[in-house]
Design a protein around this motif. Structure first.
Motif, PDB file in Angstrom:
ATOM      1  N   LEU B   7      -6.417   8.548   1.994  1.00  0.00           N
ATOM      2  CA  LEU B   7      -5.254   8.694   1.116  1.00  0.00           C
ATOM      3  C   LEU B   7      -3.971   8.745   1.947  1.00  0.00           C
ATOM      4  N   VAL B  11      -0.871   6.029   1.702  1.00  0.00           N
ATOM      5  CA  VAL B  11       0.528   6.380   1.415  1.00  0.00           C
ATOM      6  C   VAL B  11       1.420   5.851   2.538  1.00  0.00           C
ATOM      7  N   ARG B  16       0.094   1.245  -3.117  1.00  0.00           N
ATOM      8  CA  ARG B  16       0.153   2.008  -4.356  1.00  0.00           C
ATOM      9  C   ARG B  16      -1.155   1.914  -5.145  1.00  0.00           C
ATOM     10  N   VAL B  19      -3.779   4.101  -3.755  1.00  0.00           N
ATOM     11  CA  VAL B  19      -3.457   5.496  -4.033  1.00  0.00           C
ATOM     12  C   VAL B  19      -3.895   5.860  -5.449  1.00  0.00           C
ATOM     13  N   LEU B  41      -0.624  14.036   1.529  1.00  0.00           N
ATOM     14  CA  LEU B  41       0.706  13.536   1.144  1.00  0.00           C
ATOM     15  C   LEU B  41       1.814  14.056   2.053  1.00  0.00           C
ATOM     16  N   ALA B  68       4.363   4.857  -3.345  1.00  0.00           N
ATOM     17  CA  ALA B  68       2.938   5.210  -3.322  1.00  0.00           C
ATOM     18  C   ALA B  68       2.784   6.735  -3.434  1.00  0.00           C
ATOM     19  N   ALA B  72       0.990   9.164  -6.424  1.00  0.00           N
ATOM     20  CA  ALA B  72       0.046  10.267  -6.219  1.00  0.00           C
ATOM     21  C   ALA B  72       0.562  11.541  -6.884  1.00  0.00           C
TER      22      ALA B  72
END
Lengths: 511, 210
Positions: B7, B11, B16, B19, B41, B68, B72
């Motif tokens: 993940l 990002v 995108r 994600v 993130l 992106a 999330a």
């Protein structure tokens, strides 16, 4: 003061006591050594950098009296020989010609360049056409800096009007009349197209209504002025074309008349590439229009070697056998001083094809053409083009944002009209920048949606063509009808615009 | 099986679509929303900001990564709220009155979220009174003011003055936007300035003393 200009000449000038506190750039302007004061002397850009004692400083932030010796580098010297476009095509139209005795003047007043055409109204022949730099550029290179300047003076700026009328249009009219061997006093009428801000400045109207949202321009509809009231010596009526919205001007309405889009089957698109990008989409039941802020990149602003297309500036380039083959605007002599916006688009398309550049605008560090060099004190990946000229990754990033702004403007209008790019039957490319643009390259980098070449028409200065058409026929009322039938879209208020803008970032075809 | 690391990479690279599938998949596998935020993130946006500051990436790539990240957060935010997890610091942000530009402001908002702030976005064309109202409602630690036009810079000055006059003297006011400079920020009495979205995180942390 001793001043060195890029041509190697040395100028000795006295700074009078009254001028010592003036910004160096303003004083040089008065001495006929103008600098690229792109931001309107606000210290925001690097257009007026001069070399003093081995270091570079912004001339707009320095006092004229402070220096003994100043040298003006190429990139800062404002060359007035711009490669403006006064060529145009008039598409098929069904307006009734109004032949009558007289000499008509058609004008396109652009932010960067102005263009004019002189017509014999008795037989509809074009006697001369020419373009010149808009001298308002000394107040900044975009409409915003001109607005800001006028607002600072309470709304209307006599200096702005005089820079346009006295310093720009009068010499242009004299050039046109000299080319046609006609006495300027014989001009009987004029039609002017241009963006709304330029037309306001021309009419001497207040620009305050453009400064902040909600925008309240003083006028949008067509109006008639007298040249004498504007400051011209010969007196004749001047018709200003109608504008659909605050930032979508008469240049696009009159351009639409000349292009032939009004007669064309929908969906059809007109993109006028000037300092601002204006876009008109003909849909099944009317028109959508918008202006997109591509920023100054296509005029060379914010780019390391960027320049407005003019003498000594690279106007196109191609990669052949690992070498950049460049074409210069104007005469093929002298120094190469910069890279035009259209040539930057060539660079990106060619570098992308050759694998020097990837779709996110990054150079391939393993490619032999890519080197690391110091730019503004920071190491950047660059590709040399010729002589001292180069393109850096930061330049590519600026251009990506500019092209994405245009593409996203087009895609937003298409989405509002529920139309796919492939459905466009005709795409007209107008404007000075558009005229020099290699459309195949523009599509390859995703600046314009992909359409088959036969649907694409490069029509030059459509705005000047439209002003000429209005001069000679009853087309003026069609422009009014178009304005009434046109929904003006403020892109920042449309939710999908930001998504399109980001989707249009990669350097790839849009379909 | 996908990992938190996947993940983070998605990002950073602005993917995108990846994600969009990774977040639900990781949540399904039993990973806490707060762990996705703190381990994927926040570090991802840290990397993006750092790369931007080092000239390794530029605005186009940052915009793609930020979107992106936003994707999330759209899924995570309600879950974090449900779990009763509130960030330590709250930030308000908006574009000043008369100015409709929001792409830069949105980027700052995402970078702040990426730094773990609770961000309340007031949108564009925000009058000073609206800022004051929101300050009273949300009690933010910082307020970000954006202006993209030289012609709307006066509205920024007026907003700063109005917030102070309304008695909100301790909230940190940060300003930014293309025509804004450090000296202008000083002149109008802002607490901080950042020249771009990546340094907006540093400016916010500095103003907060964290």
């Amino acid at each position: 003061m001793e001043i060195f200009t890029p041509d190697g000449r040395r100028h000795q000038r006295e700074v009078p006591p009254a001028a010592v506190r003036l910004p160096l750039s303003s004083w040089l302007e008065g001495e006929h050594l103008p600098l690229n004061t792109r931001c309107g002397e606000r210290g925001l850009c690097r257009g007026c950098l001069v070399r003093v004692d081995g270091r570079m400083l912004r001339a707009c932030q320095a006092e004229a009296g402070a220096f003994e010796t100043v040298s003006i580098p190429d990139a800062s010297f404002r060359d007035n020989r711009l490669n403006g476009v006064s060529s145009f095509e008039i598409g098929t139209h069904r307006y009734a010609l109004r032949t009558r005795p007289g000499i008509g003047l058609a004008l396109d007043i652009g932010t960067t360049t102005v263009a004019g055409a002189l017509w014999n109204l008795a037989d509809g022949t074009c006697l001369a056409h020419a373009s010149a730099a808009n001298e308002q550029r000394r107040f900044g290179d975009n409409v915003l800096s001109r607005i800001d300047h006028a607002v600072g003076l309470g709304g209307a700026s006599p200096a702005l009007q005089s820079a346009l009328v006295k310093d720009t249009l009068e010499p242009l009219i004299h050039t046109l009349c000299a080319a046609a061997s006609i006495d300027p006093a014989r001009i009987t009428e004029a039609v002017a197209a241009g963006n709304t801000v330029m037309l306001h400045g021309f009419a001497g109207a207040r620009l305050s209504g453009f400064a902040a949202y909600p925008f309240r321009p003083e006028f949008l509809g067509r109006r008639t002025l007298r040249s004498r009231d504007l400051g011209f010596t010969p007196d004749f009526p001047v018709f200003l074309g109608a504008s659909p919205g605050p930032f979508v001007g008469a240049d696009i309405t009159l351009g639409a008349l000349a292009s032939g889009i009004l007669e064309e089957d929908a969906p059809a698109l007109l993109v006028d590439f000037g300092t601002n990008g204006e876009i008109l989409l003909k849909t099944g039941d009317g028109y959508l229009a918008t202006a997109t802020a591509a920023g100054p990149a296509f005029e060379g602003g914010r780019l390391n070697c960027g320049a407005i297309a003019g003498k000594g500036v690279i106007s196109s380039m191609a990669l052949r056998g690992g070498e950049w083959k460049v074409t210069l605007a104007g005469e093929l002599s002298g120094r190469i001083t910069g890279i035009s916006g259209a040539a930057y688009v060539d660079f990106i398309a060619e570098a992308l094809r050759a694998g020097i550049l990837n779709r996110m605008g990054r150079f391939d560090t393993d490619h032999p053409a890519v080197e690391r060099a110091e730019v503004d004190g920071e190491m950047q990946r660059c590709v040399k083009v010729c002589g001292p000229l180069f393109v850096s990754e930061a330049d590519v990033a600026e251009l990506i944002q500019a092209k994405a702004a245009i593409a996203a403007g087009v895609m937003t209008l298409l989405e509002l009209a529920e139309t796919r790019p492939g459905e466009l039957r005709t795409v007209y490319i107008a404007g000075g920048f558009g005229y020099h643009l290699n459309c195949a390259h523009a599509m390859a980098v995703g600046m314009l949606p992909d359409v088959p070449a036969e649907r694409l028409h490069v029509i030059g200065n459509a705005s000047l063509g439209g002003a000429s058409l209005v001069l000679q026929s009853d087309a003026g009322s069609a422009a009014d009808t178009l304005c009434g039938n046109c929904r003006v879209v403020e892109l920042n208020q449309i939710d999908c615009f930001e998504d399109h803008f980001i989707d249009c970032m990669p350097l790839e075809r849009i379909s | 099986m996908s990992t938190i690391e996947d993940l983070k990479t998605a990002v950073i690279n602005g993917r995108r679509k990846d994600v969009k599938t990774l977040v639900p998949e990781l949540l399904e596998s039993g990973i806490e929303p707060s762990a996705l935020l703190s381990q994927a993130l926040i570090p991802a946006m840290g990397v993006v900001g750092e790369r931007f500051k080092n000239n390794e990436i530029f605005v186009p790539e940052m915009l793609v990564s930020a979107r992106a990240m936003k994707e999330a957060m759209n899924v995570l935010e309600p879950k974090l709220l449900e779990a009763g997890i509130r960030p330590e610091h709250t930030a308000l942000i908006g574009t000043v009155e008369g100015d409709l530009h929001d792409i830069g402001k949105n980027l700052v908002a995402t970078m702040w979220k990426g730094a773990g702030f609770d961000v309340i976005d007031l949108g564009v064309n925000v009058p000073a009174a609206r800022f004051i109202e929101a300050i009273e409602e949300h009690k933010p630690h910082i307020v970000g003011l954006s202006a993209l036009l030289t012609t709307t810079m006066p509205a920024m000055r007026d907003t700063v003055a109005a917030i102070r006059e309304a008695g909100h003297t301790s909230v940190k006011l940060l300003v930014g936007g293309a025509p804004i400079t450090q000296s202008y920020a000083n002149e109008i009495g802002a607490d901080g300035y950042s020249r771009d979205a990546a340094s907006a995180v540093d400016a916010a942390k500095e103003a907060l003393g964290v």
